[in-house]
Design a protein around this motif. Structure first.
Motif, PDB file in Angstrom:
ATOM      1  N   THR A  22      34.407  29.848  39.573  1.00 48.96           N
ATOM      2  CA  THR A  22      35.096  29.707  40.774  1.00 48.96           C
ATOM      3  C   THR A  22      35.856  28.618  40.423  1.00 48.96           C
ATOM      4  O   THR A  22      35.850  27.591  40.586  1.00 48.96           O
ATOM      5  CB  THR A  22      34.719  29.694  42.572  1.00 48.96           C
ATOM      6  N   ILE A  46      40.085  34.877  37.917  1.00 51.14           N
ATOM      7  CA  ILE A  46      39.533  34.333  36.940  1.00 51.14           C
ATOM      8  C   ILE A  46      40.235  33.470  35.420  1.00 51.14           C
ATOM      9  O   ILE A  46      41.395  34.029  35.146  1.00 51.14           O
ATOM     10  CB  ILE A  46      38.971  34.848  35.636  1.00 51.14           C
ATOM     11  N   PRO A  71      41.679  38.154  31.926  1.00 54.59           N
ATOM     12  CA  PRO A  71      41.809  39.848  32.343  1.00 54.59           C
ATOM     13  C   PRO A  71      42.970  40.065  32.518  1.00 54.59           C
ATOM     14  O   PRO A  71      42.524  39.580  34.014  1.00 54.59           O
ATOM     15  CB  PRO A  71      40.300  40.061  32.539  1.00 54.59           C
ATOM     16  N   LYS A  77      45.640  41.114  40.918  1.00 56.19           N
ATOM     17  CA  LYS A  77      45.758  42.107  41.890  1.00 56.19           C
ATOM     18  C   LYS A  77      47.475  41.890  42.990  1.00 56.19           C
ATOM     19  O   LYS A  77      47.492  40.654  42.833  1.00 56.19           O
ATOM     20  CB  LYS A  77      45.028  41.954  42.272  1.00 56.19           C
ATOM     21  N   ASN A 113      37.158  50.066  39.897  1.00 56.06           N
ATOM     22  CA  ASN A 113      37.421  49.072  40.359  1.00 56.06           C
ATOM     23  C   ASN A 113      36.345  47.613  39.975  1.00 56.06           C
ATOM     24  O   ASN A 113      36.057  46.718  39.637  1.00 56.06           O
ATOM     25  CB  ASN A 113      38.369  48.402  41.184  1.00 56.06           C
ATOM     26  N   GLU A 136      34.388  47.341  36.830  1.00 63.01           N
ATOM     27  CA  GLU A 136      36.156  46.222  36.033  1.00 63.01           C
ATOM     28  C   GLU A 136      35.697  45.105  36.967  1.00 63.01           C
ATOM     29  O   GLU A 136      35.428  44.307  35.117  1.00 63.01           O
ATOM     30  CB  GLU A 136      37.322  47.110  35.938  1.00 63.01           C
ATOM     31  N   ASP A 173      35.040  42.405  33.676  1.00 67.55           N
ATOM     32  CA  ASP A 173      35.538  40.989  33.456  1.00 67.55           C
ATOM     33  C   ASP A 173      35.494  39.454  33.230  1.00 67.55           C
ATOM     34  O   ASP A 173      35.218  38.848  32.966  1.00 67.55           O
ATOM     35  CB  ASP A 173      37.047  40.895  34.129  1.00 67.55           C
ATOM     36  N   PHE A 174      33.866  39.087  34.976  1.00 68.95           N
ATOM     37  CA  PHE A 174      33.376  38.099  35.353  1.00 68.95           C
ATOM     38  C   PHE A 174      32.335  37.318  34.099  1.00 68.95           C
ATOM     39  O   PHE A 174      32.580  36.706  33.535  1.00 68.95           O
ATOM     40  CB  PHE A 174      33.395  38.232  36.768  1.00 68.95           C
ATOM     41  N   GLN A 209      26.747  31.241  38.279  1.00 68.66           N
ATOM     42  CA  GLN A 209      27.376  31.882  39.594  1.00 68.66           C
ATOM     43  C   GLN A 209      28.620  31.674  39.941  1.00 68.66           C
ATOM     44  O   GLN A 209      29.400  31.574  39.504  1.00 68.66           O
ATOM     45  CB  GLN A 209      27.069  30.523  40.064  1.00 68.66           C
ATOM     46  N   GLY A 210      29.564  32.819  41.323  1.00 71.42           N
ATOM     47  CA  GLY A 210      30.426  32.131  41.192  1.00 71.42           C
ATOM     48  C   GLY A 210      31.002  34.432  41.444  1.00 71.42           C
ATOM     49  O   GLY A 210      32.226  34.921  41.857  1.00 71.42           O
ATOM     50  N   GLU A 263      32.522  35.233  45.258  1.00 77.79           N
ATOM     51  CA  GLU A 263      33.166  34.835  45.369  1.00 77.79           C
ATOM     52  C   GLU A 263      34.411  34.705  44.884  1.00 77.79           C
ATOM     53  O   GLU A 263      35.564  35.710  45.215  1.00 77.79           O
ATOM     54  CB  GLU A 263      33.094  32.963  45.206  1.00 77.79           C
ATOM     55  N   PHE A 264      34.360  35.368  43.129  1.00 74.17           N
ATOM     56  CA  PHE A 264      35.229  36.332  42.556  1.00 74.17           C
ATOM     57  C   PHE A 264      35.658  37.678  43.236  1.00 74.17           C
ATOM     58  O   PHE A 264      36.825  38.433  43.243  1.00 74.17           O
ATOM     59  CB  PHE A 264      34.902  36.180  41.262  1.00 74.17           C
ATOM     60  N   LYS A 292      37.350  37.714  46.101  1.00 73.35           N
ATOM     61  CA  LYS A 292      39.100  37.723  46.704  1.00 73.35           C
ATOM     62  C   LYS A 292      39.643  38.977  45.680  1.00 73.35           C
ATOM     63  O   LYS A 292      40.977  39.375  46.061  1.00 73.35           O
ATOM     64  CB  LYS A 292      39.798  36.376  45.239  1.00 73.35           C
ATOM     65  N   THR A 293      39.432  39.454  44.593  1.00 69.35           N
ATOM     66  CA  THR A 293      39.323  40.431  44.176  1.00 69.35           C
ATOM     67  C   THR A 293      39.926  41.408  44.163  1.00 69.35           C
ATOM     68  O   THR A 293      40.624  42.569  43.885  1.00 69.35           O
ATOM     69  CB  THR A 293      38.960  40.912  42.405  1.00 69.35           C
ATOM     70  N   ASN A 333      41.781  44.266  46.642  1.00 70.07           N
ATOM     71  CA  ASN A 333      42.748  45.348  46.875  1.00 70.07           C
ATOM     72  C   ASN A 333      42.356  46.738  47.032  1.00 70.07           C
ATOM     73  O   ASN A 333      42.466  47.706  46.474  1.00 70.07           O
ATOM     74  CB  ASN A 333      43.481  45.363  45.759  1.00 70.07           C
ATOM     75  N   LEU A 371      40.815  50.232  48.253  1.00 70.01           N
ATOM     76  CA  LEU A 371      41.417  51.318  49.188  1.00 70.01           C
ATOM     77  C   LEU A 371      40.442  51.037  49.935  1.00 70.01           C
ATOM     78  O   LEU A 371      39.375  51.247  49.647  1.00 70.01           O
ATOM     79  CB  LEU A 371      41.252  52.743  48.431  1.00 70.01           C
TER      80      LEU A 371
END
Lengths: 192, 460
Positions: free
Chosen positions: A19, A40, A68, A73, B392, B395, B399-400, B409-410, B413-414, B417-418, B421, B423
């Motif tokens: 993070t 990331i 990645p 976004k 999404n 994916e 990726d994480f 951890q995290g 939170e990721f 944010k991600t 977007n 729908l």
């Protein structure tokens, strides 16, 4: 992919934190500006010098970072997923899954003016996007805080330098030029 | 989950216009909220999907193949990237009914068999409401993406268990079947209202009227009892939750507030066949500032079917299915674009037809803008959102994990944010809060009492 560790005994390794990082890519189009963001940045950084005592000039450092592509976004209020789809297609995101950077050279520009001030460097490294590798130069800063390190930088580039056709969305066409900005949060690796 | 569902995310006119310049919001259709009711909309009315052909594939299973489950199967079948690999219903005749709809799907009478199938990535749960919990908890435990019909459950305890499990299941996408939240047309109307065209919110009115018994018959008495779960208080959350949950949720969504009290009454007036679930109900849902929703539902009369009207000091907005109108007060500020809009007469009132992007198109034409054919139903929009968001989500998790390792951890939170977007759709929180309001309103109706809803009522 993983480079050998630095030979010096004093090498300190920092690993990317899950993070606190962000990479932004900003561009223009025939209609308006746009921006994509990722939270990331993975990878590591090894420093072969003591930041508190470093003198201006070339310093020993290695780093590898990766983002990645599909975590980038669009930052718009509507139509974001459509725009992301256009971008991923242009970048062939399923084939070239990551944006990568490998540090080749780091030069400290000046001694810090205050103990807490960020260190300022010029860096040179290989930037890999869309499977194309180009050597880029960019100024970066490093701010140390206890065991944490945040390194930041920005670099301008062109999509066509990476064999990416600037995407179009109807009559709207992206400009070739981009600005890539990052804040990379790392933490000192635990002793083995 | 779209940003505009979040508290404090009120849009001003500037944001609305800015968003409108980016989005190509199309005119879309939607059957008015008769979800989970006996007569599901006719599948043939739904047009083909506009989903991108190269969208990532999510292999789906449908658990519960009754009327609504079959509607989900019809909708999934239109998506090229959502193959139905399994179907499940404990009643074998229902499985035979979907053989032609999902010929590649493996049928099963045990949902655990479906969940143990590694080929299944996502499950859509359309069992009777009181049977959701066990299926949903097991599906989340098995790491499947989950689409759970609304209301989440027939009791607050079950709904809370589902919400907690969905909140904890970071690695999968959970969506509640509040399909209006995914409907582009209602999202457009929401933006319009939030831009201030209604003025100060005053009140709302909504109804669901149908002449039907809700009673089902079967040669097998045991099966007949199962089929009539909606008529028994032990298993049914009543009219206000089974059909009203969508309309109550719409008001909370538009007002961007949680109700502070609910009051109601209900009777069995028409179908006096031994049921203890009222066939006619009235409720008042109170929001902060004295704004109230007046809600009525009946199985005894079909006059004016179903609609929602939101009243402000400057105008009222009426939604009926896939269409909407604005009725302006004489002293309300001129908007400009309404001069060019198509108008329709309603007895002594003139309704300005609300058409997505009409405000943008107005200067380009002198002719009134006509509503065009619907592009997709709210259910189609919701299912497309479910499949795209699940892909999404998967994916993003991959990726994480590839970047920082399993268990780092995290992740939450990721994802926060991600996945901005995503729908538009209703996540677990929207589903939980809508279920709380609907179940508490049903409780108020059965008790004939006013019930207060403080902040703690919505805590998971």
């Amino acid at each position: 992919m993983w480079l050998p560790t630095l030979s010096t005994q004093a090498a300190t390794r920092y690993n990317a934190e899950p993070t606190g990082s962000e990479m932004r890519v900003e561009g223009k189009s025939t209609l308006h500006g746009w921006m994509v963001k990722s939270a990331i940045i993975s990878g590591w950084l090894e420093l072969g010098f003591d930041p508190a005592k470093a003198e201006p000039g070339k310093v020993e450092a290695k780093a590898e970072a990766a983002v990645p592509v599909q975590t980038l976004k669009s930052q718009i209020t509507a139509g974001a997923s459509t725009m992301d789809g256009v971008m991923y297609k242009a970048m062939e995101a399923t084939k070239y899954r990551r944006v990568e950077f490998r540090l080749k050279e780091l030069v400290l520009k000046e001694k810090p003016t205050a103990p807490d001030a960020p260190l300022k460097f010029d860096s040179k490294g290989d930037l890999v996007i869309h499977g194309v590798t180009n050597t880029v130069s960019m100024p970066v800063t490093m701010k140390f805080s206890g065991d944490k390190l945040k390194t930041s930088g920005t670099v301008s580039m062109k999509m066509t330098e990476y064999k990416i056709e600037p995407p179009s969305f109807g009559v709207i066409k992206s400009a070739d030029e981009l600005t890539l900005t990052f804040d990379w949060q790392l933490a000192k690796a635990a002793a083995p | 989950v779209t940003d505009n569902t979040k508290p404090g995310a009120r849009l001003d006119r500037r944001s609305f216009l800015k968003g409108g310049s980016v989005a190509t919001v199309m005119i879309v259709a939607g059957q008015v909220g008769a979800p989970a009711a006996e007569e599901a909309p006719k599948p043939a009315a739904a047009p083909a999907s506009s989903h991108p052909p190269d969208a990532p594939v999510v292999r789906c299973a449908v658990i519960g193949c009754g009327t609504w489950g079959r509607e989900l199967i019809h909708t999934l079948a239109r998506l090229p990237n959502a193959p139905i690999v399994a179907v499940c219903d404990k009643y074998e005749l229902n499985l035979r009914r979907v053989e032609n709809l999902a010929p590649q799907a493996r049928p099963s009478t045990d949902f655990k068999t479906v969940l143990s199938n590694p080929d299944v990535q996502a499950v859509l749960v359309a069992t009777p409401t009181h049977l959701h919990k066990d299926v949903v908890l097991a599906a989340l435990q098995a790491g499947k993406h989950v689409y759970c019909e609304a209301p989440l459950a027939h009791t607050l305890e079950d709904a809370r268990a589902i919400a907690r499990a969905a909140q904890a299941a970071e690695k999968v996408h959970f969506q509640t079947g509040l399909q209006w939240r995914a409907d582009p047309y209602r999202n457009f109307v929401l933006s319009l209202i939030r831009s201030g065209v209604m003025g100060k919110p005053i009140k709302a009115r909504a109804q669901w009227h149908k002449k039907q018994s809700w009673r089902r018959t079967s040669a097998n008495p045991e099966r007949e009892k199962e089929l009539n779960w909606r008529l028994d208080r032990a298993t049914s959350p009543g009219l206000v939750a089974e059909v009203g949950v969508h309309q109550l949720d719409l008001c909370s969504w538009v007002f961007n507030e949680r109700p502070i009290s609910v009051f109601g009454s209900g009777e069995v007036l028409q179908w006096n066949d031994g049921r203890d679930v009222p066939d006619t109900v009235q409720a008042i849902v109170e929001y902060p500032g004295g704004v109230r929703l007046f809600y009525e539902a009946t199985l005894a009369n079909s006059f004016e079917a179903e609609y929602e009207v939101l009243y402000g000091a400057d105008s009222a907005v009426m939604l009926r299915g896939a269409r909407g109108w604005m009725f302006k007060e004489a002293d309300s500020p001129a908007l400009g674009w309404e001069m060019h809009a198509k108008k329709e007469e309603f007895f002594q009132d003139t309704g300005i037809t609300l058409i997505a992007n009409a405000s943008k198109q107005a200067p380009a034409t002198d002719k009134p803008i006509e509503a065009t054919a619907p592009e997709k139903t709210p259910l189609q929009a919701a299912i497309e959102a479910f499949v795209a968001n699940a892909a999404n989500h998967a994916e993003a998790v991959a990726d994480f994990v590839a970047s920082f390792g399993e268990g780092a951890q995290g992740l939450g939170e990721f994802l926060a944010k991600t996945l901005k977007n995503h729908l538009p759709c209703a996540g677990w929180r929207e589903g939980w809060e809508a279920t709380v309001v609907a179940l508490r309103t049903n409780e108020a109706i059965l008790k004939g009492q006013k019930l207060l809803l403080d902040k703690s009522a919505f805590e998971v």
